[in-house]
Every structure is written in C-alpha cells, then in structure tokens.
Scaffold this active site. Structure first.
Site, short mmCIF file in Angstrom:
data_model
loop_
_atom_site.label_atom_id
_atom_site.label_comp_id
_atom_site.label_asym_id
_atom_site.label_seq_id
_atom_site.Cartn_x
_atom_site.Cartn_y
_atom_site.Cartn_z
N GLY A 255 10.85 -52.94 -43.62
CA GLY A 255 11.75 -52.10 -42.84
C GLY A 255 11.25 -50.69 -42.63
O GLY A 255 12.03 -49.80 -42.30
N GLU A 297 6.69 -55.37 -48.00
CA GLU A 297 6.57 -56.32 -46.90
C GLU A 297 6.60 -55.62 -45.53
O GLU A 297 7.52 -55.83 -44.75
CB GLU A 297 7.69 -57.35 -46.99
CG GLU A 297 7.70 -58.12 -48.29
CD GLU A 297 8.88 -59.07 -48.41
OE1 GLU A 297 8.70 -60.14 -48.99
OE2 GLU A 297 9.99 -58.74 -47.92
N PRO A 298 5.61 -54.81 -45.21
CA PRO A 298 5.59 -54.19 -43.89
C PRO A 298 5.23 -55.20 -42.81
O PRO A 298 4.36 -56.05 -42.99
CB PRO A 298 4.49 -53.12 -44.03
CG PRO A 298 3.55 -53.70 -45.04
CD PRO A 298 4.44 -54.44 -46.02
N GLY A 299 5.91 -55.12 -41.69
CA GLY A 299 5.60 -55.96 -40.54
C GLY A 299 5.41 -55.10 -39.31
O GLY A 299 4.31 -54.92 -38.81
N ARG A 300 6.53 -54.53 -38.84
CA ARG A 300 6.49 -53.63 -37.69
C ARG A 300 5.51 -52.47 -37.93
O ARG A 300 4.81 -52.04 -37.02
CB ARG A 300 7.89 -53.09 -37.42
CG ARG A 300 8.03 -52.34 -36.11
CD ARG A 300 9.32 -51.52 -36.05
NE ARG A 300 10.44 -52.15 -36.71
CZ ARG A 300 11.47 -52.71 -36.09
NH1 ARG A 300 11.52 -52.73 -34.78
NH2 ARG A 300 12.46 -53.23 -36.78
N ARG A 337 14.57 -56.42 -27.09
CA ARG A 337 15.11 -55.44 -28.03
C ARG A 337 15.90 -54.33 -27.34
O ARG A 337 16.77 -53.72 -27.95
CB ARG A 337 13.99 -54.84 -28.87
CG ARG A 337 13.37 -55.82 -29.85
CD ARG A 337 12.35 -55.15 -30.73
NE ARG A 337 12.87 -53.94 -31.33
CZ ARG A 337 13.68 -53.90 -32.38
NH1 ARG A 337 14.08 -55.03 -32.96
NH2 ARG A 337 14.10 -52.75 -32.86
N TYR A 341 19.21 -54.19 -29.30
CA TYR A 341 19.28 -53.08 -30.24
C TYR A 341 19.34 -51.71 -29.58
O TYR A 341 19.25 -50.69 -30.27
CB TYR A 341 18.06 -53.11 -31.17
CG TYR A 341 17.99 -54.32 -32.06
CD1 TYR A 341 18.79 -54.44 -33.18
CD2 TYR A 341 17.12 -55.37 -31.77
CE1 TYR A 341 18.72 -55.54 -34.01
CE2 TYR A 341 17.04 -56.49 -32.58
CZ TYR A 341 17.85 -56.57 -33.70
OH TYR A 341 17.78 -57.68 -34.51
N CYS A 368 18.84 -59.92 -12.79
CA CYS A 368 20.10 -59.22 -12.48
C CYS A 368 21.02 -59.32 -13.69
O CYS A 368 22.04 -60.02 -13.68
CB CYS A 368 20.74 -59.81 -11.24
SG CYS A 368 22.17 -58.88 -10.65
#
Length: 441
Positions: A255, A297-300, A337, A341, A368
């Site tokens: 995160g 646990e880094p991902g982004r 996203r 988000y 549309c």
C-alpha cells in the site's frame, strides 16, 4: 517555428515539460521534441504497436526492486503481483531477489510459468476458491495467508502435507487510506484473532508461522506502519502467552503511496525503512518479544511509475462556454481507476512539442459512459489535433490487471522497453480472441 526554436536557451528557465516525479526513470525529450522512454520515442511505439498501448520501462522496475532490497536488507520483499503480473514482470522481480504475492490460481500459473520458485510465493485473497487452494497446494507455495474460518477448515481437510500459513489480522487503524476491499482479516479485539490462531494451531497439517496485515492503499504516512507493527507484535505476544508458540514472521503488507499528479504526496521508502526499524525495536522491547522477520509487499510502488499508457487523439471538440474535450481511442476499459477510485492523472503530448500556449482540457474516452473521462482540467497545448499521441504516466499498476473488453474492444498490449529496444509482453486482444469464447450458436 516556435520561440523555443529561435531561442533554445529559454528552455533552461521555463517550467519543465514533464514532471520527473511522474515519469519512468529513463524518460527523455529528444531534439525533435518527442518524449522517449527506454531510448525509444513513444510516438514510434504507438506507430508500431497501435494504440492504446501500455509501455513499461524494464530498467525502472528493476531499479525499484533493488532500492527496496537495499533499504530493507534484513526483510523479505514480496512483489504484489495484483498490481501487474506477466511472465516477464514475474521474472524480473525474481531475478532482483524479490518473493511474489499471487491472488488466484491464474496468477499462480503465470508465476510458475516464469520459473518463480513456488517456495517464494505467497497466496493471498480475501475469498479463495477451492480451485485457488488446490493449485497452491499442488504447486507447494511457501505460505498461504488465512483470512477466514472457512479457509482454515478447507485447508485442514485438504492438505496432504504440512502447509505454512500466516494469519491475517486487521490492526484496525483509524485515518485515511484508500481501502482495497471490505474484508481485511481477523480483528484482534473480542478474541477473533486469538480464536483463529487456536484453530490453526490445533490442526496438525497447518503450521502457523506468523501474522500478516494490510493497511489499505496509497498510504503516505509511515507512522501508520509503525502503529501497525506495535499492535501486530502485541498480537504475536498474545499467541505466545496463550499457546506457547513463538511466531517468527510479521508481514506488514504494502500500500505504499506514489504520486500520480504533480504535487501529490508519496511514501519515501527510505523514510519507511527508518520508521519500520524503529517501530520494530520499540514494539519488541515493550512486549518482550523476539524480533520477527519482516515482509513487505510493494506492488504499485514497484511498477506504477514505470508504466505509461499511449493514446491516439481521435478528435477535438470545443464546447460553447470555453470547455475543450480531447477524445482519444481508449478510456475506461484500459484505465478503470478513474471511474472506480476517482483517480487523477497527468497527460502529455509526446509525438511533438506543442507550438501553441497550453489550455485546460478534458481528455475523454470513446465510450458514452459517465466514468469515461481519463483526465479533467489538464493542461495541453491548444494546437492538439487528431493523430497526435498522448501519454498518461504512472499507469503501470492496476491498469492492465483491471482492464476489460467493454463493447467488445480488445485489451491493449503491454510493451516493455529497455536500452533502445521494445518487445511485446502481452499482445493486443483481438476480436477473434473474443469470438473464440462464443459457444451459443
């Protein structure tokens, strides 16, 4: 000819065209005004592979893997594959010494096909199906994170050999973080986590080796991790007191927040490393508990900034009242996203240097739908026209992995760039691919 062409020295005192905090490490602007990544002009990549297309800077990914390993030398770094998982990405992260998180039997298959050691794979998932668990057992994954009483029962009944597991505990922190789902493990209060630990310890084929937590996404305050570590070490001390078992692993999740527009707050891994070290020392001393091995646990934070999505401008519409809409050939199906988000992104013209002053525009997709705005109120040169190539940076994470084939439009390819070469990691999904699933006639 523009003023910059006549007086190129002005470039040194003007606002940079690209914010270096948002673009891959190898980004450069060449003498023709084209933006390049990995030694290749992005417009050339668009011409060769079509648009939309995801571009991934291999050197940037590897650099961030190494940075985490250097900053956390005694910890395990497990790449969170849900951000972006292809065979190549799995291979890169493994080669750089990272373990790997997977969230399904499908992600596990990708990882194994890349040659990742199953003992260095962690299976996550707030709702694991029997197929997910069966695949993990067959592969011999190193750890399975248990998130429900049902999973304890399913694993205990089906494991042929002893399986290492982590118990997911929700440290119940207040404060802002982008939540990634409604289920975050067993709460430590009211005995829920203690009861789950007792059930696991009672199963001869389940080996409880530690706890895991997830604090949300896009976290920029390292103090959240410090607080979580204190509460989690306290929970580990409770397990020792009640059952005489010393848990040796503490997985504090990922995160880690990154910037997606200029000026966004982000989490500095170096600052996080100091906060984790201090918090672990303090918590272990206070609870008189032996120091566990930490997993992050880094991902982004590993792949997010390495990715750039390219679009071709299809049209420009100037609406009475001063609003300008730039329509492109992608949208919500390749970048969901924004709608899910309310994500914000920068946009840049990359096939040339604009010759006109910038104006505030909305970049809209081809559908549309209310959520099909890729970016609102972003500055672009007023001479943007059909055929131009636009790039959206910081799209390496949760774009390909969340893409859809809305309106029967195939998902974009993923193209890796490094040292002046480009290669497809994932090819474009075609109408023929979609038709192969049709079995109704």
């Amino acid at each position: 000819m523009t003023l910059l062409d006549i007086l190129p020295s002005l470039r040194a005192v003007m606002t940079p065209r690209l914010d270096p905090a948002l673009w891959p490490a190898t980004t450069h602007v060449d003498d023709l005004g084209r933006v390049t990544v990995g030694g290749l002009a992005l417009s050339d990549i668009a011409d060769r592979f079509g648009t939309p297309v995801y571009v991934l800077d291999e050197r940037d990914v590897r650099h961030r893997c190494r940075t985490y390993r250097e900053l956390f030398p005694e910890a395990e770094i497990a790449y969170a594959g849900s951000a972006l998982l292809t065979r190549a990405v799995a291979g890169w992260t493994a080669e750089e010494g990272l373990a790997l998180d997977v969230w399904s039997a499908g992600e596990l298959t990708v990882a194994l096909s890349a040659g990742v050691d199953p003992r260095r794979i962690i299976l996550h998932g707030s709702v694991k199906t029997s197929a997910d668990l069966a695949a993990a057992r067959a592969a011999g994954v190193g750890r399975i994170v248990v998130e429900s009483q049902t999973e304890i029962t399913m694993l205990a009944a089906s494991c042929a050999r002893r399986q290492n597991v982590l118990l997911r505990v929700d440290p119940e922190l207040d404060g802002h973080a982008e939540r990634s789902g409604p289920v975050h493990g067993f709460p430590p209060d009211h005995g829920h986590a203690a009861e789950a630990a007792a059930r696991i310890l009672a199963q001869p084929r389940l080996n409880l080796i530690g706890l895991q937590c997830h604090l949300g996404s896009q976290i920029t305050d390292p103090a959240r991790y410090a607080t979580a570590i204190d509460r989690m070490v306290g929970a580990m001390a409770d397990v020792r007191a009640e059952h005489g078992t010393i848990l040796s692993e503490l997985n504090i999740g990922g995160g880690h927040g990154i910037s997606s527009t200029s000026g966004d707050a982000c989490l500095d891994p170096a600052v996080l490393a100091e906060a984790v070290e201090d918090a672990l020392d303090d918590a272990c001393a206070r609870h008189r508990f032996p120091r566990p091995r930490i997993t992050l646990e880094p991902g982004r934070a590993v792949v997010g900034r390495a990715g750039v999505t390219l679009y071709r401008v299809a049209g420009v519409k100037r609406i009475p009242g001063g609003r300008t809409v730039v329509a492109v050939d992608g949208g919500m199906s390749d970048n969901p996203r924004v709608g899910l988000y309310d994500a914000r992104h920068a946009v840049a013209l990359v096939n040339r240097r604009g010759a006109a002053p910038v104006e505030s525009v909305t970049v809209a997709g081809r559908r549309c739908e209310a959520g099909d705005e890729l970016a609102a109120d972003v500055p672009l040169p007023a001479d943007v026209r059909p055929g131009d190539v636009l790039a959206v940076p910081v799209t390496g994470a949760y774009h390909h992995s969340m893409a859809s084939s809305c309106n029967a439009v195939g998902r974009p390819p993923v193209v890796a760039v490094a040292d002046g070469t480009a290669r497809e990691l994932i090819r474009r999904e075609t109408v023929a691919d979609l038709m192969q699933r049709e079995v109704g006639i």
